[in-house]
Enzyme design. Sequence first.
Site, PDB file in Angstrom:
ATOM      1  N   GLU A   1       0.959   5.929  -2.656  1.00  0.00           N
ATOM      2  CA  GLU A   1      -0.333   5.300  -2.832  1.00  0.00           C
ATOM      3  C   GLU A   1      -0.711   4.168  -1.889  1.00  0.00           C
ATOM      4  OE1 GLU A   1      -3.285   5.642  -4.171  1.00  0.00           O
ATOM      5  OE2 GLU A   1      -3.103   5.007  -6.085  1.00  0.00           O
TER       6      GLU A   1
ATOM      7  N   THR B   1     -12.484   0.155  -0.923  1.00  0.00           N
ATOM      8  CA  THR B   1     -11.503  -0.580  -1.847  1.00  0.00           C
ATOM      9  C   THR B   1     -11.430  -2.007  -1.165  1.00  0.00           C
ATOM     10  OG1 THR B   1     -10.243   1.348  -2.210  1.00  0.00           O
ATOM     11  CG2 THR B   1      -9.420  -0.789  -2.951  1.00  0.00           C
TER      12      THR B   1
END
Lengths: 309, 309
Positions: free
Chosen positions: A128, A181
């Site tokens: 991730e 993000t």
Amino acid sequence: MNEIRVFSPATVANVNCGFDVLGFALDGLGDEMVLRKVPQKGITITRIEGADLPYEAKENVVGVAGLAMIEALDLDFGFEIEIYKNIRLGSGVGSSAASAAGIVFGINQFLEKPLTNLELTAFGMKGEAVASGNEHADNVAPCIYGGFTLITGYEPLKIVSLPVPEELYVTIIHPHITIKTKEARAILPKEVSLQNAIKQTGNLAGLIAGLYEADYELIGNSTQDFLVEPYRKNLIPDFDFYKVTALKNGGLAFGISGSGPSMFTLSKGKENAGNVELALKEALKTKNMESDSYVSPVSKHGNRILEQN
Amino acid sequence: MNEIRVFSPATVANVNCGFDVLGFALDGLGDEMVLRKVPQKGITITRIEGADLPYEAKENVVGVAGLAMIEALDLDFGFEIEIYKNIRLGSGVGSSAASAAGIVFGINQFLEKPLTNLELTAFGMKGEAVASGNEHADNVAPCIYGGFTLITGYEPLKIVSLPVPEELYVTIIHPHITIKTKEARAILPKEVSLQNAIKQTGNLAGLIAGLYEADYELIGNSTQDFLVEPYRKNLIPDFDFYKVTALKNGGLAFGISGSGPSMFTLSKGKENAGNVELALKEALKTKNMESDSYVSPVSKHGNRILEQN
């Protein structure tokens, strides 16, 4: 067993008042991945469909998470991997987490002493980090555990698996805009009022109790987000309009999925979730916004095996 | 039935990460109150023992809560009240709430159509406001409901009753110093970091899950308070020393009860709670601090009837 096909679900992180600590798994939307055990160590990605991603293992979420696990366990074999992405990159429903969780779950099936979900999550977080720049478990954990997961600590990593009320459905609407993000992080204030912080703790506590009690009204009443949504909603044009639409048409709770742009609605029952989907599609159309949408139960299951040979 | 004797337990509000929203009831420490039904309307306080409090009903917590209920229900009778205070005023374990909750619980026993716990809490809050200056349910709610209560909203008032793990015990230590609630409020910052706010939400969520799962380790790991204790602990000399002492001697969690000066320790089992009590008494003695202490299970029951005629 030499070959396995794995399903890795989309996930919703944050869930409003559960910013950075809560997430849940979907059913029906997710990636697939084939793992083929081979004698040579390491990870070789042989095929990627559905997204333009690097084949070089060390640059790919799947490769990084897989290699971290292979090296830590000192495995004397390796894998050829085929990746079939169905979750759009950057859509806000855990695309990179599905890749990371899928590979570690898959490798685990080939081990004599399988790892725990907690250990798998820790390896998944390594993957991730390639996509998001930091190791976090918001999406990886629900992808692996299924259901709702609560992250109560990182040092050491501590995850609590929460119950899923039987009739809890989710509607995902993905407007075709891009939110980075980084931008979604940057828009947040460093300081918040103590009053709002307290309200947020009370809400998340209510949501947790609502999940245990299967109290849909309590779930709906507890999801207001005082800390994050007031800022992040500005990244999604007409957010308030969509929220009102979802809540008017049977939704219990509405919010930004992860850092967006997808938005989720929780509803009691499939019918309500379907009504919400129709209403939201219509609402987005009136704003000339292209979108995809999905309806799914909140899944009690995370990654699962589709085929094995 | 003409006369009733009621027990009204001491309560711990806040519980660290549950600041302003969480509370629980004790057993063994509490006030008693006698209610005698009389033909004349209103409340007449005929006796007060254990504290120097006004006999004038409109100036007394008991009177104000009782009168609010009597007037709202338009009762054509009234009560003579005897108050036996065992909970020291200003000790931080819900002395005024016990008075407020005791009277509304008591009056409810004389009604043909008794009110719900939620309705009683709302009346109790009227009395609490006399003592603390604002209507809040942190102590009144657990006093009436028993166990752990979570306040998820005030408009409208919404209270969730949480499960109590069987072996959860509390040790209360009350150092003989005075902290004014106003001062305890004033010491808090108006703003907190988003990061700490998020940590706090995760902790309270973990605590709630811990109560449902009867997971003592999770309860212990989830009670750190990032928002309030760092400030309020400065009002209690040697707080950190006491905290370390409690946690070293079997305590799961330690913190300020309400706005202090009492401190609570949660432990698994009576033995641990007793060890914590001994260790804390010793610790306070080394600091030349006078104190009272109590050990009690976290009570599943709130107010209860002791006698009726």
